[in-house]
Enzyme design. Structure first.
Site, PDB file in Angstrom:
ATOM      1  N   HIS A  48      60.029  49.623  91.879  1.00  0.00           N
ATOM      2  CA  HIS A  48      60.705  49.905  93.142  1.00  0.00           C
ATOM      3  C   HIS A  48      62.147  50.294  92.842  1.00  0.00           C
ATOM      4  CE1 HIS A  48      57.295  48.330  95.390  1.00  0.00           C
ATOM      5  NE2 HIS A  48      57.235  47.394  94.454  1.00  0.00           N
ATOM      6  N   THR A  60      58.886  42.880  78.544  1.00  0.00           N
ATOM      7  CA  THR A  60      59.753  43.826  79.245  1.00  0.00           C
ATOM      8  C   THR A  60      60.048  45.078  78.432  1.00  0.00           C
ATOM      9  OG1 THR A  60      61.765  42.769  78.403  1.00  0.00           O
ATOM     10  CG2 THR A  60      60.883  41.947  80.505  1.00  0.00           C
ATOM     11  N   LYS A  92      57.565  37.233  64.752  1.00  0.00           N
ATOM     12  CA  LYS A  92      57.279  37.497  63.344  1.00  0.00           C
ATOM     13  C   LYS A  92      56.353  38.695  63.228  1.00  0.00           C
ATOM     14  CE  LYS A  92      53.260  34.538  62.532  1.00  0.00           C
ATOM     15  NZ  LYS A  92      52.687  33.536  61.655  1.00  0.00           N
TER      16      LYS A  92
END
Length: 186
Positions: free
Chosen positions: A114, A164, A182
């Site tokens: 949005h 993200t 890792k």
């Protein structure tokens, strides 16, 4: 002039309330509902319902219900993929999942976004970015994968993570926001 569906698939601002998009979404929601209500041991019927919902799938896709998606037609899934209970894919843009992937319960994959500016957001318009998940990926339960993320081959995403940013191949990533913990030696 582009249709709202064409704008959606191009990553441009579009109106999800467009009649064509509403009809496609309503159809997918009905198919999800039918799939989720199908008896667990009726494997043939479940496979047929899943093929109607997600037509671009490889061999041996299995999804434990309940499962939810926006359209289904914007999901491409490879061979030997498993989703556990209560997963959601918001596929306003292409979601591509490779071969031999496993998803724990309550995994969420999102493509819609949005606008940040209130006036644009209040217009009801949104846009989307694709999600790509490589081969041999295991996503732990309750993980969330956000729009525009690419998860490389052979990755493990820890339970409860919020992805993200893109994750390079052969990585174990976890946390909120998820970060590479890792490298997985193959």
């Amino acid at each position: 002039m582009a249709t709202e569906k064409e704008k959606m698939l191009a990553g441009e601002l579009y109106l999800p309330s467009d009649p064509e998009l509403r009809a496609l979404s309503d159809q997918a929601h009905r198919r999800c509902q039918e799939y989720n209500q199908c008896p667990a041991l009726d494997y043939e019927k479940k496979a047929a319902l899943l093929k109607a919902l997600i037509p671009r799938q490889g061999k041996s896709l299995y999804i434990e219900g309940p499962f939810f998606c926006d359209y289904g037609i914007n999901i491409v899934i490879g061979d030997n993929v498993f989703f556990n209970f209560n997963c959601t894919i918001l596929d306003t843009m292409l979601v591509t999942i490779g071969d031999h992937c496993m998803f724990g319960p309550a995994v969420q994959i999102y493509t819609p976004l949005h606008p940040m500016k209130a006036a644009e957001r209040n217009s009801g318009r949104e846009y989307a970015q694709p999600v790509v998940i490589g081969n041999n990926v295991w996503v732990g339960g309750n993980a969330t994968i956000l729009p525009g993320v690419h998860i490389g081959d052979n990755c493990v995403i820890g339970a409860g993570s919020v992805v993200t940013r893109s994750i390079p191949a052969n990585s174990f990533a976890a946390g909120n926001p998820a970060r590479v913990i890792k490298v997985i030696d193959q």
